[in-house]
Design a protein around this motif. Structure first.
Motif, PDB file in Angstrom:
ATOM      1  N   ALA A 219      36.542   2.207  23.294  1.00  0.00           N
ATOM      2  CA  ALA A 219      36.555   2.654  21.896  1.00  0.00           C
ATOM      3  C   ALA A 219      35.521   1.903  21.051  1.00  0.00           C
ATOM      4  CB  ALA A 219      37.954   2.467  21.303  1.00  0.00           C
ATOM      5  N   LEU A 220      35.454   0.584  21.203  1.00  0.00           N
ATOM      6  CA  LEU A 220      34.497  -0.213  20.422  1.00  0.00           C
ATOM      7  C   LEU A 220      33.066   0.061  20.866  1.00  0.00           C
ATOM      8  CD1 LEU A 220      36.400  -3.627  20.193  1.00  0.00           C
ATOM      9  CD2 LEU A 220      36.106  -1.899  18.400  1.00  0.00           C
ATOM     10  N   LEU A 221      32.883   0.324  22.151  1.00  0.00           N
ATOM     11  CA  LEU A 221      31.551   0.631  22.678  1.00  0.00           C
ATOM     12  C   LEU A 221      31.015   1.920  22.069  1.00  0.00           C
ATOM     13  CD1 LEU A 221      29.800  -0.827  24.812  1.00  0.00           C
ATOM     14  CD2 LEU A 221      30.599   0.860  26.470  1.00  0.00           C
ATOM     15  N   ILE A 222      31.910   2.902  21.914  1.00  0.00           N
ATOM     16  CA  ILE A 222      31.513   4.177  21.310  1.00  0.00           C
ATOM     17  C   ILE A 222      31.108   3.961  19.848  1.00  0.00           C
ATOM     18  CG2 ILE A 222      32.386   6.421  20.551  1.00  0.00           C
ATOM     19  CD1 ILE A 222      34.065   6.503  23.110  1.00  0.00           C
ATOM     20  N   LEU A 223      31.886   3.152  19.114  1.00  0.00           N
ATOM     21  CA  LEU A 223      31.550   2.880  17.717  1.00  0.00           C
ATOM     22  C   LEU A 223      30.194   2.185  17.611  1.00  0.00           C
ATOM     23  CD1 LEU A 223      34.953   1.684  16.208  1.00  0.00           C
ATOM     24  CD2 LEU A 223      33.916   3.955  16.099  1.00  0.00           C
ATOM     25  N   LEU A 224      29.913   1.275  18.520  1.00  0.00           N
ATOM     26  CA  LEU A 224      28.623   0.580  18.522  1.00  0.00           C
ATOM     27  C   LEU A 224      27.484   1.560  18.805  1.00  0.00           C
ATOM     28  CD1 LEU A 224      27.311  -2.190  18.216  1.00  0.00           C
ATOM     29  CD2 LEU A 224      27.550  -2.508  20.684  1.00  0.00           C
ATOM     30  N   PHE A 225      27.727   2.502  19.698  1.00  0.00           N
ATOM     31  CA  PHE A 225      26.721   3.525  19.983  1.00  0.00           C
ATOM     32  C   PHE A 225      26.446   4.376  18.741  1.00  0.00           C
ATOM     33  CE2 PHE A 225      26.154   8.065  20.974  1.00  0.00           C
ATOM     34  CZ  PHE A 225      24.870   8.020  21.497  1.00  0.00           C
TER      35      PHE A 225
END
Length: 404
Positions: A219-225
């Motif tokens: 989830a956090l990786l997607i937000l960073l993307f």
């Protein structure tokens, strides 16, 4: 494919995008021109940028639109019709104010316009996600984005041109009437069916969208993307006008090529991007468009060496706007694909608010960077800073549902 492109659902996406694009510049460039003409102090005009806060904070009241359904027209169409009518009234009301006499009344009216406009955006984004299937989402998003840009052109360029021949009161009344196609679209389109159900309690509408999202893998990786995918493109676009002037182009050349020619290149890019999305899916399109965006940004570095070449300006602007339109279509479709249809309004409002952060924060130091680096190296840096977002796509892409 042609049957899908010209289907009623795609027309609805375009017309709803147009309805969302019209209000934006009525509280920015058009209002600024009116206030300056009325002799309002520049410091006051600058403060009016704060009326745009509802666009950033819209996730705060989006759970209400997920939880409650109005008595008529269904959950999405009911709210949409209400906000469109209130928005038309607010725009007309803004046109009746007197900036030089009561600037605080202008601020209140402008804030109402942005609030109802942001609320309309919430419902339209949710409607599009729920109305279109996963494989239609890319094309529908591209048509929505193109409709949005046409609406901005009508309100921005059209509003300023009309202001040379009519009073600003009349201009704002005309712009309020430009929302009638959106109202008719809402009345004639169908209410989306949501098999996932809807929140049954207010707590479920407020808390569960965030719990559901952050329980996902990556989830956090997607937000960073989402934060990084278009950061290079956004940093470059912030400084293009000063760059054109420093290179030696006249304001007429900038207006004709960078604005008008660039606008149509962006529209074509959105359409081409939508077709490619339909063929290749969202993730593969994000790869292709992201690389093309970085290459087109590097093109400004080449223009810095070429000097005031009109052909060079047209080529660089055309390519940059073409790839930018393609990238935006895929970017918007990707964010829509992340949402759970049970909480579409809240989750999409959160993601789209997050999308605006780099445009504000990363753009703030661009003037200092360009001044210290020089134009050629600055735009090359903007191209390089796109790489982390592309690297994150390798992990973030497969984590979203319906993106292949």
């Amino acid at each position: 494919m042609f049957r899908l492109i010209f289907s009623p659902r795609m027309l609805v996406s375009f017309l709803m995008g147009f309805s969302c694009g019209v209000p934006l510049l009525l509280t920015l460039s058009v209002l600024q021109a009116w206030m300056r003409e009325e002799g309002v102090d520049l410091s006051v005009i600058g403060l009016f940028s704060l009326v745009g806060l509802p666009y950033t904070l819209k996730f705060l009241w989006s759970p209400i639109l997920d939880r409650f359904t109005l008595p008529l027209f269904g959950r999405r169409r009911g709210w949409l019709l209400l906000f469109q009518i209130l928005l038309m009234a607010a725009i007309a009301g803004l046109g009746m104010t007197r900036p030089a006499v009561h600037p605080w009344m202008v601020a209140v009216a402008a804030l109402l316009v942005t609030f109802f406009s942001a609320s309309q955006d919430i419902v339209v984004d949710a409607f599009r996600r729920e109305d279109l299937s996963d494989n239609e989402l890319g094309l529908g998003s591209s048509l929505y984005v193109n409709g949005y840009r046409v609406g901005m052109l009508v309100a921005g360029s059209g509003g300023l041109i009309l202001a040379d021949h009519f009073t600003f009161h009349q201009v704002y009344l005309f712009m309020a009437l430009c929302l009638l196609p959106g109202v008719l679209t809402t009345l004639l389109c169908r209410e989306p069916e949501v098999a996932e159900g809807t929140p049954t309690t207010f707590r479920e509408a407020v808390v569960q969208p965030f719990v559901e999202y952050f329980q996902r893998d990556g989830a956090l990786l997607i937000l960073l993307f989402i934060l990084l995918y278009k950061i290079g493109d956004q940093m470059a676009s912030t400084m293009t006008t000063p760059f054109y002037l420093d290179v030696g182009f006249t304001k007429t050349q900038i207006g004709a090529v960078a604005k008008l020619f660039g606008f149509w290149a962006t529209i074509i890019g959105g359409l081409v991007g939508g077709v490619i999305l339909l063929r290749l899916g969202i993730v593969r399109s994000l790869w292709i468009f992201g690389i093309l965006q970085a290459v087109s940004t590097a093109g400004f570095s080449l223009l810095a060496f070429l000097g005031p070449s009109l052909a060079g300006l047209a080529a660089v602007i055309g390519f940059e706007n073409l790839t930018g339109g393609m990238g935006t279509a895929a970017y918007v479709a990707y964010m829509a694909s992340l949402t759970n249809k049970k909480f579409t309004a809240t989750q999409y409002a959160l993601l789209s608010s997050l999308m605006g952060i780099p445009r504000v924060l990363a753009s703030a130091p661009t003037g200092f960077m360009a001044d210290s680096m020089g134009w050629a190296f600055y735009f090359f840096f903007c191209a390089l800073i796109a790489v982390p977002g592309l690297l994150l796509l390798r992990f973030a892409g497969p984590l979203a549902a319906g993106t292949q």
